[in-house]
Enzyme design. Structure first.
Site, PDB file in Angstrom:
ATOM      1  N   GLY A  73      -6.120  36.084  20.067  1.00  0.00           N
ATOM      2  CA  GLY A  73      -5.137  35.210  20.695  1.00  0.00           C
ATOM      3  C   GLY A  73      -3.772  35.864  20.862  1.00  0.00           C
ATOM      4  O   GLY A  73      -3.140  35.752  21.923  1.00  0.00           O
ATOM      5  N   SER A  74      -3.310  36.555  19.849  1.00  0.00           N
ATOM      6  CA  SER A  74      -1.966  37.147  19.919  1.00  0.00           C
ATOM      7  C   SER A  74      -1.903  38.198  21.021  1.00  0.00           C
ATOM      8  O   SER A  74      -0.939  38.238  21.804  1.00  0.00           O
ATOM      9  CB  SER A  74      -1.580  37.798  18.580  1.00  0.00           C
ATOM     10  OG  SER A  74      -1.611  36.838  17.559  1.00  0.00           O
ATOM     11  N   SER A 202      -9.236  32.736  21.220  1.00  0.00           N
ATOM     12  CA  SER A 202      -9.457  33.610  20.066  1.00  0.00           C
ATOM     13  C   SER A 202     -10.780  33.264  19.394  1.00  0.00           C
ATOM     14  O   SER A 202     -11.086  32.085  19.185  1.00  0.00           O
ATOM     15  CB  SER A 202      -8.313  33.421  19.068  1.00  0.00           C
ATOM     16  OG  SER A 202      -8.598  34.100  17.867  1.00  0.00           O
ATOM     17  N   GLY A 203     -11.554  34.289  19.028  1.00  0.00           N
ATOM     18  CA  GLY A 203     -12.872  34.058  18.419  1.00  0.00           C
ATOM     19  C   GLY A 203     -12.824  33.367  17.062  1.00  0.00           C
ATOM     20  O   GLY A 203     -13.602  32.456  16.793  1.00  0.00           O
ATOM     21  N   THR A 240     -13.485  51.510  23.708  1.00  0.00           N
ATOM     22  CA  THR A 240     -14.902  51.155  23.597  1.00  0.00           C
ATOM     23  C   THR A 240     -15.035  49.711  23.130  1.00  0.00           C
ATOM     24  O   THR A 240     -14.384  49.296  22.169  1.00  0.00           O
ATOM     25  CB  THR A 240     -15.591  52.119  22.611  1.00  0.00           C
ATOM     26  OG1 THR A 240     -15.345  53.443  23.080  1.00  0.00           O
ATOM     27  CG2 THR A 240     -17.078  51.860  22.533  1.00  0.00           C
ATOM     28  N   CYS A 327       1.221  31.554   9.319  1.00  0.00           N
ATOM     29  CA  CYS A 327       2.167  32.652   9.452  1.00  0.00           C
ATOM     30  C   CYS A 327       3.496  32.337   8.783  1.00  0.00           C
ATOM     31  O   CYS A 327       4.178  33.213   8.302  1.00  0.00           O
ATOM     32  CB  CYS A 327       2.420  32.953  10.923  1.00  0.00           C
ATOM     33  SG  CYS A 327       0.982  32.730  11.932  1.00  0.00           S
TER      34      CYS A 327
HETATM   35  C1  LIG Z   1      -4.359  31.476  15.820  1.00  0.00           C
HETATM   36  C2  LIG Z   1      -3.580  31.285  17.054  1.00  0.00           C
HETATM   37  C3  LIG Z   1      -3.158  32.382  17.809  1.00  0.00           C
HETATM   38  C4  LIG Z   1      -3.393  33.794  17.368  1.00  0.00           C
HETATM   39  O1  LIG Z   1      -4.725  34.181  17.512  1.00  0.00           O
HETATM   40  P1  LIG Z   1      -5.233  35.505  16.751  1.00  0.00           P
HETATM   41  O2  LIG Z   1      -6.606  35.704  17.273  1.00  0.00           O
HETATM   42  O3  LIG Z   1      -5.172  35.189  15.297  1.00  0.00           O
HETATM   43  O4  LIG Z   1      -4.305  36.600  17.138  1.00  0.00           O
HETATM   44  C5  LIG Z   1      -2.459  32.145  18.962  1.00  0.00           C
HETATM   45  N1  LIG Z   1      -2.197  30.896  19.371  1.00  0.00           N
HETATM   46  C6  LIG Z   1      -2.588  29.815  18.672  1.00  0.00           C
HETATM   47  C7  LIG Z   1      -2.285  28.451  19.198  1.00  0.00           C
HETATM   48  C8  LIG Z   1      -3.287  29.969  17.485  1.00  0.00           C
HETATM   49  O5  LIG Z   1      -3.653  28.903  16.796  1.00  0.00           O
END
Ligand SMILES: *Cc1c(COP(=O)(O)O)cnc(C)c1O
Length: 401
Positions: A73-74, A202-203, A240, A327
């Site tokens: 996600g980040s 995000s997985g 990769t 965080c």
């Molecule tokens: C957890 C989260 C992220 C970050 O995702 P990661 O895969 O941990 O980098 C970004 N946005 C939201 C809303 C999240 O809850």
């Protein structure tokens, strides 16, 4: 039951489900070929990747060549926002619109861009935790190039009017990105129908692995390459591929996109029982809209206690929950999300987030409700702040709204 772990912090991360692990396993073992190699061991990995990309595209209502795999996600949020900023700057646009309660992957990215000369409007969030389309519209300027608004908030679970914001952006020819990390699997998402130009997933928030995710980039939206190197991800994000992680992500998305209504209805029963009963404790308050919220999200401020102490006490009963986001816990700053919806510092400090998944049970909910009131009573009995609140001396503790 006494010592069994109760995991109710699914907005922080989720365990990998058995089906996802089963789907990944062949690619972690004998299927180790490089997806770019031309012999059959490589081609098999390449096909698995292609299959995953096609499956994901069809789930999102996108084309396979609009799906770019990332590390999560980040990374997806960073790429979407920094990339869009770079492209729009070339077209003479330097204004970005976002909201005050985005994830830090969005907020800190916007702050970094401000240092480079971009201008960012942080649209306020209504006290129910929902952004108003009119407020976005009022913030639009002739040089606005990007709007980024999260689909569902990670702390208070409120669901935003994404389709409407998307329609507004499309009409004004402004790119629209949404961080759908918390929403995916809980609300039906179709990028085409919902006017979305870029979308992050995000997985590890949906029972796949940590370190894998994706960015949907609509055809016609041009972002600079994120990583230079090989031809992976259409040359835009070299390296990769994480075949096992990507296959697992596709499996997790397949499962999460099925029976959203039924699964949500079941989870809501657990959520509502928690909300109704925790609110029976005096001087508590539900944060975020009661209806327009994720089926698994409970976020309640409990006056006169520190979130950190509450979490440590719950941990002694084997209950994993959260206060603010993962965080920010560990720091003493109160949650920017709770401040954005108008809570004062003291109240924002003493909040509890419980986030449920399909795997949680009514027995777990009952256990939480059995131990929580006693913990709150004990913490309050030791709190000088609670003394003041009880005597009515502490006016600072009143909610701003
Ligand atoms: C957890 C989260 C992220 C970050 O995702 P990661 O895969 O941990 O980098 C970004 N946005 C939201 C809303 C999240 O809850």
């Amino acid at each position: 039951m006494e010592n069994r772990l109760i995991y109710v912090d699914n907005s922080a991360t989720t365990p990998i489900s058995k089906e996802v692990l089963d789907a990944m396993m062949p690619w972690l073992t004998e299927g180790y070929g490089n997806a770019s190699s031309i012999y059959s061991k490589g081609r098999e990995a390449g096909w698995a990747l292609k299959g995953a990309r096609e499956k994901i595209a069809s789930i999102l209502g996108a084309q396979p060549n609009e799906i770019y795999f990332t590390s999560g996600g980040s990374e997806s949020d960073n790429w979407a926002i920094k990339g869009a900023a770079a492209t729009m700057a070339k077209r003479g646009k330097k204004h970005i619109i976002t909201t005050a309660f985005e994830h830090h992957a969005v907020l800190h990215t916007c702050a970094a861009l401000e240092k480079q000369g971009f201008e960012v409007t942080y649209v306020p969030v209504h006290e129910n935790g929902i952004v108003r389309v009119e407020d976005i519209e009022a913030a639009i300027r002739p040089d606005t190039g990007l709007v980024t608004v999260m689909y569902a908030n990670n702390e208070i679970g409120t669901i935003q009017p994404i389709k409407e914001i998307g329609a507004l952006c499309r009409e004004r020819k402004i790119w629209f990105h949404t961080d759908a990390v918390q929403a995916f699997g809980h609300v039906p998402i179709n990028v085409e129908e919902q006017n979305i130009d870029m979308l992050s997933i995000s997985g590890h928030k949906i029972h796949a692995q940590k370190g894998v995710g994706l960015l949907y980039i609509k055809k016609g939206v041009v972002l600079p390459n994120l990583i230079e190197g090989g031809a992976q991800e259409r040359g835009k994000r070299a390296g990769t591929e994480n075949v096992a992680g990507i296959v697992g992500l596709a499996k997790a998305m397949e499962i999460a996109s099925q029976n959203i209504e039924e699964r949500g209805a079941r989870t809501k029963v657990l959520r509502d029982k928690l909300i109704d009963n925790i609110l029976k404790i005096e001087r508590t308050r539900l944060n975020g809209d009661r209806e327009q919220r994720l089926p698994g999200n409970v976020n309640i401020s409990i006056e006169g206690i520190e979130g950190e102490s509450l979490l440590l006490s719950l941990d002694m009963y084997g209950i994993c929950a959260s206060s603010g986001s993962a965080c920010t816990s560990g720091s003493l700053d109160p949650s920017h999300v709770l401040l954005a919806i108008g809570l004062c510092h003291e109240v924002a400090h003493g909040s509890l987030r419980i986030s449920l998944s399909d795997e949680n049970t009514m027995e777990e909910v009952d256990r939480i409700l059995e131990v929580l009131p006693g913990i709150v009573e004990r913490l309050r009995s030791m709190s000088p702040l609670w003394e003041k609140i009880k005597k009515g001396e502490d006016t600072a503790v009143k909610m701003i709204h």
